[in-house]
Motif scaffolding. Structure first.
Motif, PDB file in Angstrom:
ATOM      1  N   SER A 253      61.333  12.191 -58.888  1.00 16.45           N
ATOM      2  CA  SER A 253      60.048  12.861 -58.636  1.00 16.45           C
ATOM      3  C   SER A 253      59.509  13.596 -59.862  1.00 16.45           C
ATOM      4  O   SER A 253      58.420  14.165 -59.807  1.00 16.45           O
ATOM      5  CB  SER A 253      60.192  13.845 -57.474  1.00 16.45           C
ATOM      6  OG  SER A 253      61.277  14.724 -57.691  1.00 16.45           O
ATOM      7  N   LYS A 272      51.405  16.958 -60.968  1.00 18.45           N
ATOM      8  CA  LYS A 272      50.035  16.985 -60.472  1.00 18.45           C
ATOM      9  C   LYS A 272      49.951  17.129 -58.959  1.00 18.45           C
ATOM     10  O   LYS A 272      48.887  17.461 -58.428  1.00 18.45           O
ATOM     11  CB  LYS A 272      49.297  15.722 -60.939  1.00 18.45           C
ATOM     12  CG  LYS A 272      49.097  15.687 -62.453  1.00 18.45           C
ATOM     13  CD  LYS A 272      48.402  14.427 -62.915  1.00 18.45           C
ATOM     14  CE  LYS A 272      48.236  14.424 -64.433  1.00 18.45           C
ATOM     15  NZ  LYS A 272      47.589  13.186 -64.934  1.00 18.45           N
ATOM     16  N   ASN A 273      51.070  16.900 -58.274  1.00 20.64           N
ATOM     17  CA  ASN A 273      51.131  17.127 -56.827  1.00 20.64           C
ATOM     18  C   ASN A 273      51.605  18.537 -56.507  1.00 20.64           C
ATOM     19  O   ASN A 273      51.894  18.846 -55.355  1.00 20.64           O
ATOM     20  CB  ASN A 273      52.055  16.108 -56.169  1.00 20.64           C
ATOM     21  CG  ASN A 273      51.520  14.692 -56.265  1.00 20.64           C
ATOM     22  OD1 ASN A 273      50.310  14.476 -56.196  1.00 20.64           O
ATOM     23  ND2 ASN A 273      52.412  13.728 -56.435  1.00 20.64           N
ATOM     24  N   SER A 274      51.695  19.382 -57.534  1.00 24.27           N
ATOM     25  CA  SER A 274      52.144  20.775 -57.406  1.00 24.27           C
ATOM     26  C   SER A 274      53.588  20.893 -56.937  1.00 24.27           C
ATOM     27  O   SER A 274      53.967  21.891 -56.334  1.00 24.27           O
ATOM     28  CB  SER A 274      51.207  21.576 -56.492  1.00 24.27           C
ATOM     29  OG  SER A 274      49.996  21.856 -57.166  1.00 24.27           O
ATOM     30  N   GLN A 275      54.408  19.881 -57.209  1.00 19.80           N
ATOM     31  CA  GLN A 275      55.846  20.040 -57.030  1.00 19.80           C
ATOM     32  C   GLN A 275      56.381  20.826 -58.213  1.00 19.80           C
ATOM     33  O   GLN A 275      56.056  20.534 -59.362  1.00 19.80           O
ATOM     34  CB  GLN A 275      56.543  18.683 -56.966  1.00 19.80           C
ATOM     35  CG  GLN A 275      56.342  17.930 -55.663  1.00 19.80           C
ATOM     36  CD  GLN A 275      57.090  16.593 -55.691  1.00 19.80           C
ATOM     37  OE1 GLN A 275      56.664  15.657 -56.362  1.00 19.80           O
ATOM     38  NE2 GLN A 275      58.192  16.517 -54.973  1.00 19.80           N
ATOM     39  N   LYS A 307      54.293  24.068 -49.114  1.00 18.17           N
ATOM     40  CA  LYS A 307      53.580  22.816 -49.364  1.00 18.17           C
ATOM     41  C   LYS A 307      52.064  23.020 -49.246  1.00 18.17           C
ATOM     42  O   LYS A 307      51.591  23.847 -48.486  1.00 18.17           O
ATOM     43  CB  LYS A 307      54.040  21.744 -48.383  1.00 18.17           C
ATOM     44  CG  LYS A 307      55.483  21.291 -48.600  1.00 18.17           C
ATOM     45  CD  LYS A 307      55.857  20.185 -47.634  1.00 18.17           C
ATOM     46  CE  LYS A 307      57.290  19.712 -47.886  1.00 18.17           C
ATOM     47  NZ  LYS A 307      57.688  18.628 -46.942  1.00 18.17           N
ATOM     48  N   ARG A 310      48.156  24.435 -54.678  1.00 25.26           N
ATOM     49  CA  ARG A 310      47.820  23.824 -55.962  1.00 25.26           C
ATOM     50  C   ARG A 310      47.927  24.886 -57.047  1.00 25.26           C
ATOM     51  O   ARG A 310      47.412  25.987 -56.877  1.00 25.26           O
ATOM     52  CB  ARG A 310      46.409  23.244 -55.918  1.00 25.26           C
ATOM     53  CG  ARG A 310      46.226  22.122 -54.879  1.00 25.26           C
ATOM     54  CD  ARG A 310      44.762  21.776 -54.733  1.00 25.26           C
ATOM     55  NE  ARG A 310      43.985  22.907 -54.238  1.00 25.26           N
ATOM     56  CZ  ARG A 310      42.674  23.060 -54.415  1.00 25.26           C
ATOM     57  NH1 ARG A 310      41.995  22.151 -55.090  1.00 25.26           N
ATOM     58  NH2 ARG A 310      42.043  24.115 -53.922  1.00 25.26           N
TER      59      ARG A 310
END
Length: 422
Positions: A253, A272-275, A307, A310
């Motif tokens: 990931s 970019k998915n804020s993981q 979850k 951002r």
């Protein structure tokens, strides 16, 4: 009115915050108590950038002027000092005993101690400069980003070229065989992690400096690191120092990275998915429960992050991490936001927070019943800069009544924030 932090800088035990909005301004924190508004310039200057060391705070006004004051003194008008600089400045950075500035035209200036070549002036190591001086070796480049560790520096050009200088005693500049670099030297990543000299063709998108290590994101989307690795902060699966940029261990990931940050002995990356990914020393709560038992030698996902959030930026202090959210009504950050090290919250680490604009609350949300029902599992409540510790016992009605009075009388408070254990 909404007061949102849009930039911060962190020292070992102090910090400076820039906030916007009607009640925005510059706030400083000495590691204890609440952040203090710098009233001497509040309403007089608009500040766009800041940096700090253990000894000094630096701020940059919208007009590009640099102001400084001693971290050991109150930031009164008398304590503020204008740093003499002939060009307007957009960024500043602080090392252990030196300073960098980036002009609006893309020129790098340096001043302070040059014991380890931090000023990049190709001069003797003992030389010290009291005023900002253009770094000659970078005058042909338009620099867009500067960063500093304790004794080393980085500059990233508009053409994605990375330049490093200063102390290289543990390889933090990514150049093999040199204890220090007296002037900016172009470096690159090692394709595939092999030996040999760095490839100058490897272009760099982002750079972050820890105290004695450096991390970069190449334009190909790969993470590399170099320098001190005693606590696994390089993220390559070992604790051996590196004097060349080598790949960070890649988990499935760990891709589409857009934000990186480094502390004294830990590192952060956000995709970019804020993981959010973290590695290195976590024994002081730098990244929550994930590192509570010590160091992680490879990147791990911070599952405690709520979850759907951002993020726009990450900032690391020596032993702390702050994440800025672009979601105005919902933010996530470590408990250092309310001036506590996460280790002080053990074994519970209330890393999550929900923050509301007080004036946006409905009458029902200000009611006593709503507060009692909503705050029953909360461990810490912050209204403005006032903390209410709810860990000592169950949430009781008289506390709710106190909270309700504060919410109904909003003149002194912009937001209230709830922290809870995940």
């Amino acid at each position: 009115a909404n007061v949102a932090v849009h930039h911060m800088a962190l020292g070992r035990t102090n910090a400076i915050f820039l906030a916007g909005g009607r009640k925005g301004g510059v706030y400083v924190w000495d590691g204890q108590g609440d952040p203090l508004l710098v009233t001497s310039i509040h309403g007089l200057l608009s500040i766009k950038h800041a940096a700090c060391s253990e000894q000094t705070f630096l701020i940059v006004s919208d007009s590009g002027k640099i102001l400084s004051w001693s971290a050991q003194k109150e930031p009164t008008i008398e304590a503020l000092r204008s740093v003499p600089c002939d060009v307007p400045v957009s960024q500043v950075a602080c090392g252990e005993d030196f300073f960098l500035a980036l002009s609006e035209a893309g020129r790098v200036l340096s001043w302070g101690s040059n014991k380890h070549g931090e000023l990049g002036l190709s001069s003797k190591l003992s030389m010290r400069m009291d005023e900002p001086t253009i770094v000659p070796a970078l005058q042909s480049q338009r620099i867009v980003k500067i960063a500093s560790g304790m004794r080393h520096c980085a500059a990233l050009s508009e053409e994605k070229k990375l330049f490093m200088w200063g102390s290289n005693m543990v390889g933090q500049c990514g150049v093999k065989g040199a204890d220090s670099l007296l002037e900016p030297t172009r470096v690159g990543a090692i394709a595939g992690g092999g030996g040999g000299e760095g490839s100058p063709d490897d272009l760099v998108e982002l750079v972050a400096c820890g105290h004695y290590h450096t991390m970069i994101l190449t334009t190909r989307g790969a993470l590399y690191s170099t320098g001190l690795n005693r606590d696994g902060q390089l993220g390559n699966g070992s604790t051996q120092n590196s004097d060349l940029f080598r790949p960070v261990y890649k988990i499935s990931s760990l891709h589409d990275i857009s934000i990186i940050a480094c502390g004294a002995a830990h590192s952060i990356a956000i995709n970019k998915n804020s993981q959010v990914f973290a590695w290195g020393d976590g024994s002081k709560g730098q990244y929550g429960r994930l590192g509570a038992k010590g160091a992680n030698l490879t990147p791990k996902t911070m599952l405690e992050i709520k979850k759907g959030l951002r993020f726009s930026a990450a900032f690391c202090g020596a032993n702390s991490t702050y994440l800025l959210s672009v979601d105005e009504a919902l933010t996530t950050e470590h408990c250092n936001l309310v001036n506590r090290r996460i280790s002080e919250w053990q074994p519970s680490i209330p890393i999550l927070a929900v923050s509301w604009n007080v004036n946006d609350l409905t009458p029902n949300q200000k009611s006593l019943d709503w507060l009692v029902n909503s705050l029953g599992s909360v461990e810490m409540l912050v209204i403005g800069l006032q903390e209410i510790d709810l860990r000592s016992g169950a949430f009781v009605v008289d506390t709710a009544q106190k909270v309700q009075r504060n919410l109904l009388d909003c003149q002194d408070y912009d937001r209230f924030t709830l922290f809870w254990e995940t």
